[in-house]
Design a protein around this motif. Structure first.
Motif, PDB file in Angstrom:
ATOM      1  N   THR A  16       0.845  -1.190   0.000  1.00  0.00           N
ATOM      2  CA  THR A  16       0.000   0.000   0.000  1.00  0.00           C
ATOM      3  C   THR A  16       0.881   1.242   0.000  1.00  0.00           C
ATOM      4  O   THR A  16       1.984   1.216   0.513  1.00  0.00           O
ATOM      5  N   THR A  17       0.383   2.339  -0.554  1.00  0.00           N
ATOM      6  CA  THR A  17       1.006   3.632  -0.294  1.00  0.00           C
ATOM      7  C   THR A  17       0.117   4.299   0.742  1.00  0.00           C
ATOM      8  O   THR A  17      -0.974   4.732   0.427  1.00  0.00           O
ATOM      9  N   ILE A  50      -1.837   6.722   3.099  1.00  0.00           N
ATOM     10  CA  ILE A  50      -2.191   8.140   3.056  1.00  0.00           C
ATOM     11  C   ILE A  50      -2.731   8.508   4.445  1.00  0.00           C
ATOM     12  O   ILE A  50      -3.801   8.049   4.823  1.00  0.00           O
ATOM     13  N   ARG A  89      -4.284  11.083   7.349  1.00  0.00           N
ATOM     14  CA  ARG A  89      -5.159  12.260   7.375  1.00  0.00           C
ATOM     15  C   ARG A  89      -5.644  12.482   8.805  1.00  0.00           C
ATOM     16  O   ARG A  89      -5.898  11.525   9.527  1.00  0.00           O
ATOM     17  N   VAL A  90      -5.749  13.750   9.203  1.00  0.00           N
ATOM     18  CA  VAL A  90      -6.311  14.046  10.532  1.00  0.00           C
ATOM     19  C   VAL A  90      -7.430  15.067  10.388  1.00  0.00           C
ATOM     20  O   VAL A  90      -7.500  15.785   9.384  1.00  0.00           O
ATOM     21  N   ILE A 135      -6.760   9.018  10.715  1.00  0.00           N
ATOM     22  CA  ILE A 135      -6.969   7.798   9.921  1.00  0.00           C
ATOM     23  C   ILE A 135      -5.795   7.666   8.962  1.00  0.00           C
ATOM     24  O   ILE A 135      -5.213   8.669   8.546  1.00  0.00           O
ATOM     25  N   GLN A 175      -4.805   5.372   5.366  1.00  0.00           N
ATOM     26  CA  GLN A 175      -5.145   4.331   4.397  1.00  0.00           C
ATOM     27  C   GLN A 175      -4.012   3.307   4.455  1.00  0.00           C
ATOM     28  O   GLN A 175      -2.876   3.623   4.063  1.00  0.00           O
ATOM     29  N   ASN A 191      -7.000   0.441   7.341  1.00  0.00           N
ATOM     30  CA  ASN A 191      -7.308   1.867   7.496  1.00  0.00           C
ATOM     31  C   ASN A 191      -7.606   2.224   8.948  1.00  0.00           C
ATOM     32  O   ASN A 191      -8.683   2.742   9.264  1.00  0.00           O
ATOM     33  N   GLN A 246      -9.665  -2.699  -1.832  1.00  0.00           N
ATOM     34  CA  GLN A 246      -8.479  -2.090  -1.242  1.00  0.00           C
ATOM     35  C   GLN A 246      -7.207  -2.800  -1.673  1.00  0.00           C
ATOM     36  O   GLN A 246      -6.176  -2.169  -1.883  1.00  0.00           O
ATOM     37  N   SER A 265      -4.252  -0.831  -3.973  1.00  0.00           N
ATOM     38  CA  SER A 265      -2.831  -0.784  -3.636  1.00  0.00           C
ATOM     39  C   SER A 265      -1.983  -1.404  -4.742  1.00  0.00           C
ATOM     40  O   SER A 265      -0.850  -0.997  -4.958  1.00  0.00           O
ATOM     41  N   PRO A 325      -1.466   2.821  -6.491  1.00  0.00           N
ATOM     42  CA  PRO A 325      -0.975   3.145  -5.144  1.00  0.00           C
ATOM     43  C   PRO A 325      -0.968   4.652  -4.879  1.00  0.00           C
ATOM     44  O   PRO A 325      -0.509   5.429  -5.709  1.00  0.00           O
ATOM     45  N   GLY A 326      -1.531   5.025  -3.748  1.00  0.00           N
ATOM     46  CA  GLY A 326      -1.515   6.425  -3.330  1.00  0.00           C
ATOM     47  C   GLY A 326      -2.540   7.308  -4.019  1.00  0.00           C
ATOM     48  O   GLY A 326      -2.600   8.500  -3.761  1.00  0.00           O
ATOM     49  N   GLU A 334      -8.214   7.554  -1.847  1.00  0.00           N
ATOM     50  CA  GLU A 334      -8.344   7.633  -0.398  1.00  0.00           C
ATOM     51  C   GLU A 334      -9.819   7.471  -0.052  1.00  0.00           C
ATOM     52  O   GLU A 334     -10.676   8.121  -0.646  1.00  0.00           O
ATOM     53  N   PHE A 357     -15.146   9.000  10.328  1.00  0.00           N
ATOM     54  CA  PHE A 357     -14.063   9.988  10.285  1.00  0.00           C
ATOM     55  C   PHE A 357     -14.582  11.384   9.931  1.00  0.00           C
ATOM     56  O   PHE A 357     -14.261  12.373  10.584  1.00  0.00           O
TER      57      PHE A 357
END
Lengths: 108, 424
Positions: free
Chosen positions: A2-3, A5, A7-8, A25, A27, A72, B230, B234, B238-239, B242, B248
């Motif tokens: 995975t890359t 990511i 976030r807040v 969170i 990813q 996640n 998911q 990936s 990738p990246g 989101e 959240f």
């Protein structure tokens, strides 16, 4: 794999001595190390194993994460607004990589 | 089961029903009149299967001359398929199956007098009515999102002009922009589709706008096929994608059309292109005809698909409370066949057998990577329950996935030929 990511979500400003909510969170697949690929080979463990939050350079929240935590990973916690300052967030991954974010909070 | 076998069985059942039907017609006042409202997948299938029976006179009411399939329309958004290849006329149903097609909309239903009133003023009487209105949007739930806003921030959840609008916006978006998808709360049409959309638009971005991002703001905390998606995101993108759960963001509260932004409880997200998929409910005629309960959907008998609120009116497809069946085109088709046979059995006085219900779907993760599911259902205790299921797994080889993507294309042509007639 995975890359990740990160976030807040934090309010831009808070009144002094008020409690505010931080949501964080990332990813991330949270590969458990207990699965095999289509060739039967074990997929090595790669999880976020620690999350830390600092407020004005001081550590205010830390948690260790383990294999059972879902993909996640989502964290929510409360902090007390004391003074203007930088909130720093960092997620540590197996293998030593870290992913970081910061957020400047205004205390009125 | 091969195509040949299926047709053979269909022919036998049709023959048996006709044999029973014939004396009834000699004694009766003529051919039974069936009116079908809605020429989408469910409505077209009912019309087609009842139209096959010569003792039944079928009228299909549909305002549009063509149907554009929602399934496979994410391939169009990614530039992998033309909209024309997803568009089907209703003329084969008229010519090949003797169905009368009226291009109009139903505005009122009189369940006591057994008549349907059309916008154009025509009144149609019926012996049995089938309503297949699909979904409508709960426009009020996201502040600022209404039909006018949908012309700027498309939902593209009914394929056609909305899909074209979203495709144009994606094409003219600058590299580096954020494409925001607002995914709806359950239940909604085609549970994996918002995430298939993210996958295929990512495939387009990867090739043409590689610095762009996709942000999914979900009204839910988990979604259909999550692990498969998911894993694919990936591997392929990738990246780029989101996904933020409702817990959240605190869920979507409003949109600002002028600023092209999406407002959640905690934060406002700016979008280069925004795709807002609103919460859904049964199509509007269902409401007018008193077919909807407090849930916003139509309760039906799981054997005959007759409304439990209005006797003599059947409902199929996305607008029903389908128990374990997802709101999918294949489910609608399967329900429509069960409904058609139940109507034929009732008109001919034949015994009613419990239906076998199916769903089969293909979801693209990339042009050569698709996953599939196949489920069987049966009525049990007044609701539809899953009997058996298969779903693709994470970790399947690239070859298995490539074959699944290939099967999907065959599935599409066989399925649409079954619904709209003609073809293979």
């Amino acid at each position: 794999m995975t890359t990740p990511i990160p976030r807040v979500m934090v309010p831009g400003s808070v009144r002094k001595n008020e409690v505010f909510t931080v949501k964080a969170i990332i990813q991330h697949q949270m590969e458990t190390g207990l699965r095999t690929d289509s060739a039967g080979k074990t997929i090595p463990r790669k999880i976020i194993n620690q999350f830390v939050c600092r407020y004005g350079g001081l550590e205010v929240f830390r948690t260790d994460l383990h294999e059972a935590v879902s993909a996640n990973p989502f964290l929510e916690f409360q902090l007390l607004a004391t003074e203007n300052g930088r909130l720093e967030f960092s997620w540590r991954e197996d293998g030593g990589a870290t992913y970081s974010l910061f957020h400047d909070i205004l205390v009125t | 089961m091969t195509d040949w076998t299926r047709r053979q069985i269909g022919g036998l059942i049709g023959g048996a029903l006709l044999a029973v039907a014939a004396p009834h017609i000699v004694r009766g006042q003529g051919r039974a009149k069936i009116v079908v409202i809605g020429g989408g997948i469910g409505g077209a299938t009912v019309a087609r299967y009842l139209g096959d029976m010569k003792s039944i006179d079928v009228t299909l009411v549909e305002p549009n001359s063509n149907h554009v399939t929602c399934f496979f329309s994410n391939l169009y958004l990614a530039g992998l398929r033309s909209l024309a290849s997803l568009t089907f006329g209703l003329e084969t149903l008229a010519e090949g199956y003797g169905i009368t097609i009226i291009r109009d909309s139903a505005v009122a239903i009189d369940p006591v007098g057994r008549a349907v009133e059309l916008r154009g003023g025509t009144k149609l009487s019926y012996d049995r009515l089938v309503v297949a209105p699909g979904v409508a949007f709960k426009f009020g739930e996201i502040e600022g999102y209404d039909e006018a806003a949908a012309k700027i921030m498309p939902h593209a959840w009914i394929a056609g002009p909305q899909s074209e609008l979203l495709r144009r916006q994606l094409e003219s978006m600058e590299d580096g922009g954020v494409f925001v998808i607002a995914a709806p709360p359950n239940p909604f049409r085609c549970p994996p589709a918002p995430y298939e959309r993210a996958s295929l638009v990512a495939c387009y971005f990867k090739q043409f706008k590689p610095r762009s991002k996709i942000l999914i703001l979900d009204a839910k905390d988990k979604f259909s096929g999550q692990e498969l998606f998911q894993d694919a995101w990936s591997r392929h993108y990738p990246g780029m994608i989101e996904w933020l759960p409702s817990q959240f963001t605190g869920a979507i509260k409003a949109v600002d059309v002028a600023a092209r932004s999406v407002v959640t409880e905690g934060e406002t997200f700016r979008a280069a292109v925004a795709n807002i998929i609103p919460a859904q409910k049964a199509g509007l005629i269902g409401e007018k005809a008193g077919l909807i309960d407090a849930s916003g959907w139509c309760p039906v008998d799981p054997v005959t698909f007759e409304s439990t609120l209005q006797p003599g009116i059947h409902v199929v497809g996305d607008s029903i409370i389908g128990g374990d069946m997802p709101k999918s085109a294949f489910s609608a088709n399967s329900q429509a066949k069960a409904c058609a046979f139940a109507i034929a059995a009732s008109l001919t006085g034949s015994p009613q057998f419990p239906p076998h219900l199916f769903n089969s779907c293909y979801t693209f993760l990339a042009p050569d990577d698709a996953f599939t599911n196949a489920l069987t259902f049966a009525p049990e205790g007044g609701r539809i329950k899953t009997v058996k299921m298969f779903i693709s797994k994470v970790g399947e080889s690239a070859e298995v996935r490539r074959r699944t993507a290939h099967h999907a294309v065959g599935w599409y042509s066989a399925f649409t030929a079954d619904v709209f007639g003609g073809g293979s």
